[in-house]
Design a protein around this motif. Structure first.
Motif, PDB file in Angstrom:
ATOM      1  N   GLN A 162       0.828  -1.205   0.000  1.00 10.25           N
ATOM      2  CA  GLN A 162       0.000   0.000   0.000  1.00 10.25           C
ATOM      3  C   GLN A 162       0.861   1.254   0.000  1.00 10.25           C
ATOM      4  O   GLN A 162       0.531   2.242  -0.656  1.00 10.25           O
ATOM      5  CB  GLN A 162      -0.934  -0.008   1.221  1.00 10.25           C
ATOM      6  N   ARG A 163       1.976   1.200   0.732  1.00  9.65           N
ATOM      7  CA  ARG A 163       2.875   2.348   0.739  1.00  9.65           C
ATOM      8  C   ARG A 163       3.485   2.556  -0.647  1.00  9.65           C
ATOM      9  O   ARG A 163       3.598   3.695  -1.121  1.00  9.65           O
ATOM     10  CB  ARG A 163       3.983   2.158   1.768  1.00  9.65           C
ATOM     11  N   ALA A 164       3.844   1.473  -1.319  1.00  5.04           N
ATOM     12  CA  ALA A 164       4.393   1.584  -2.670  1.00  5.04           C
ATOM     13  C   ALA A 164       3.362   2.174  -3.632  1.00  5.04           C
ATOM     14  O   ALA A 164       3.694   3.009  -4.483  1.00  5.04           O
ATOM     15  CB  ALA A 164       4.854   0.210  -3.154  1.00  5.04           C
ATOM     16  N   ALA A 165       2.103   1.751  -3.495  1.00  3.69           N
ATOM     17  CA  ALA A 165       1.042   2.297  -4.337  1.00  3.69           C
ATOM     18  C   ALA A 165       0.853   3.789  -4.069  1.00  3.69           C
ATOM     19  O   ALA A 165       0.632   4.586  -4.993  1.00  3.69           O
ATOM     20  CB  ALA A 165      -0.260   1.543  -4.092  1.00  3.69           C
ATOM     21  N   ASP A 166       0.929   4.177  -2.796  1.00  2.83           N
ATOM     22  CA  ASP A 166       0.792   5.595  -2.451  1.00  2.83           C
ATOM     23  C   ASP A 166       1.933   6.417  -3.053  1.00  2.83           C
ATOM     24  O   ASP A 166       1.703   7.521  -3.571  1.00  2.83           O
ATOM     25  CB  ASP A 166       0.770   5.747  -0.930  1.00  2.83           C
ATOM     26  N   LEU A 167       3.143   5.887  -3.003  1.00  2.00           N
ATOM     27  CA  LEU A 167       4.272   6.590  -3.615  1.00  2.00           C
ATOM     28  C   LEU A 167       4.084   6.713  -5.120  1.00  2.00           C
ATOM     29  O   LEU A 167       4.384   7.760  -5.720  1.00  2.00           O
ATOM     30  CB  LEU A 167       5.575   5.851  -3.302  1.00  2.00           C
ATOM     31  N   PHE A 168       3.580   5.668  -5.741  1.00  2.00           N
ATOM     32  CA  PHE A 168       3.305   5.716  -7.179  1.00  2.00           C
ATOM     33  C   PHE A 168       2.292   6.814  -7.488  1.00  2.00           C
ATOM     34  O   PHE A 168       2.501   7.630  -8.403  1.00  2.00           O
ATOM     35  CB  PHE A 168       2.788   4.347  -7.647  1.00  2.00           C
ATOM     36  N   ASN A 169       1.181   6.841  -6.746  1.00  7.18           N
ATOM     37  CA  ASN A 169       0.140   7.839  -6.991  1.00  7.18           C
ATOM     38  C   ASN A 169       0.655   9.254  -6.766  1.00  7.18           C
ATOM     39  O   ASN A 169       0.380  10.167  -7.553  1.00  7.18           O
ATOM     40  CB  ASN A 169      -1.061   7.579  -6.074  1.00  7.18           C
ATOM     41  N   ARG A 170       1.392   9.456  -5.677  1.00  5.07           N
ATOM     42  CA  ARG A 170       1.898  10.791  -5.364  1.00  5.07           C
ATOM     43  C   ARG A 170       2.892  11.274  -6.406  1.00  5.07           C
ATOM     44  O   ARG A 170       2.925  12.457  -6.759  1.00  5.07           O
ATOM     45  CB  ARG A 170       2.541  10.795  -3.984  1.00  5.07           C
ATOM     46  N   SER A 171       3.704  10.377  -6.923  1.00  2.00           N
ATOM     47  CA  SER A 171       4.729  10.783  -7.891  1.00  2.00           C
ATOM     48  C   SER A 171       4.136  11.061  -9.257  1.00  2.00           C
ATOM     49  O   SER A 171       4.606  11.942  -9.980  1.00  2.00           O
ATOM     50  CB  SER A 171       5.803   9.695  -8.015  1.00  2.00           C
ATOM     51  N   LEU A 172       3.081  10.314  -9.626  1.00  2.00           N
ATOM     52  CA  LEU A 172       2.522  10.448 -10.967  1.00  2.00           C
ATOM     53  C   LEU A 172       1.386  11.451 -11.030  1.00  2.00           C
ATOM     54  O   LEU A 172       1.292  12.236 -11.971  1.00  2.00           O
ATOM     55  CB  LEU A 172       2.032   9.079 -11.463  1.00  2.00           C
ATOM     56  N   TYR A 173       0.511  11.445 -10.019  1.00  3.49           N
ATOM     57  CA  TYR A 173      -0.689  12.275 -10.070  1.00  3.49           C
ATOM     58  C   TYR A 173      -0.630  13.476  -9.138  1.00  3.49           C
ATOM     59  O   TYR A 173      -1.381  14.429  -9.324  1.00  3.49           O
ATOM     60  CB  TYR A 173      -1.924  11.438  -9.707  1.00  3.49           C
TER      61      TYR A 173
END
Length: 213
Positions: A162-173
């Motif tokens: 979940q933390r990895a997904a959050d980092l993905f979302n924050r970096s891209l969107y």
């Protein structure tokens, strides 16, 4: 009859006369007159408290504006949330392998683009799980949904996913700028899942056995 004004003096007197408020209102049309009448009505509105007249025209305007803001937030904000970019599916080219995604991540990292590197590292982790047979094709899923899916196969890593997904979302969107430590976290998680037991040794938790009576 000669009034003794030359042309320049007569022009100046005419401009001063036209600058009077009575002339200005004549040339502004009915909209200006209606607005002036409304403002004058508001100015005269008041209520009495203990013998003092308290004007409530300004309070009425404030109440109308506040109500408009509340309605705007109630109607528009949910629509914005429903269309939030983080709800967009992760782009996962089916022709790109996990190793290729990792190579792209390393290339972006060397170029100093940590955000793009982290996004490729996340895609590499997902594609690697597909290649190992742990997960089906994740096309059309958001990063959060992918993390939920992988977390059911790797319960000890569910929070990290979940933390990895959050980092993905924050970096891209979002507007976040990830650090090298964030990239290292996603890459390390990819390696951790790669070394975890394969799908043939993984199974959903068994239901609890009923105690005999």
């Amino acid at each position: 009859m000669n009034l003794g004004y030359d042309r320049d003096e007569a022009r100046r007197l005419l401009e001063e006369e036209l600058a009077e408020g009575s002339y200005q209102r004549q040339f502004t049309g009915p909209l200006r007159r209606t607005l002036d009448a409304f403002l004058e009505w508001l100015t005269g509105r008041a209520f009495s408290i203990g013998g003092f007249d308290v004007p409530y025209g300004g309070l009425l305007v404030l109440a109308v504006v506040s109500a408009a803001v509340v309605i705007l937030l109630a109607v528009v904000r949910p629509r914005l949330h429903r269309r939030a970019p983080k709800d967009q599916p992760v782009e996962l080219d089916p022709q790109v392998t996990a190793a290729e995604f990792r190579a792209r991540a390393q290339q972006c990292a060397r170029a100093g683009d940590i955000n793009a590197a982290a996004q490729y590292a996340f895609r590499a982790m997902v594609r690697a799980a597909e290649e190992r047979g742990v997960a089906h094709q994740q096309q059309g899923r958001t990063a959060t949904e992918i993390a939920d899916s992988l977390g059911r196969w790797y319960p000890p890593a569910a929070a990290d996913l979940q933390r990895a997904a959050d980092l993905f979302n924050r970096s891209l969107y979002g507007s976040a700028t990830l650090a090298e430590a964030d990239l290292a976290f996603i890459s390390g998680l990819d390696d951790q899942l790669h070394r975890a037991p394969g799908p043939e040794r993984l199974s959903p938790p068994a239901p609890p056995l009923a105690a005999p009576r």
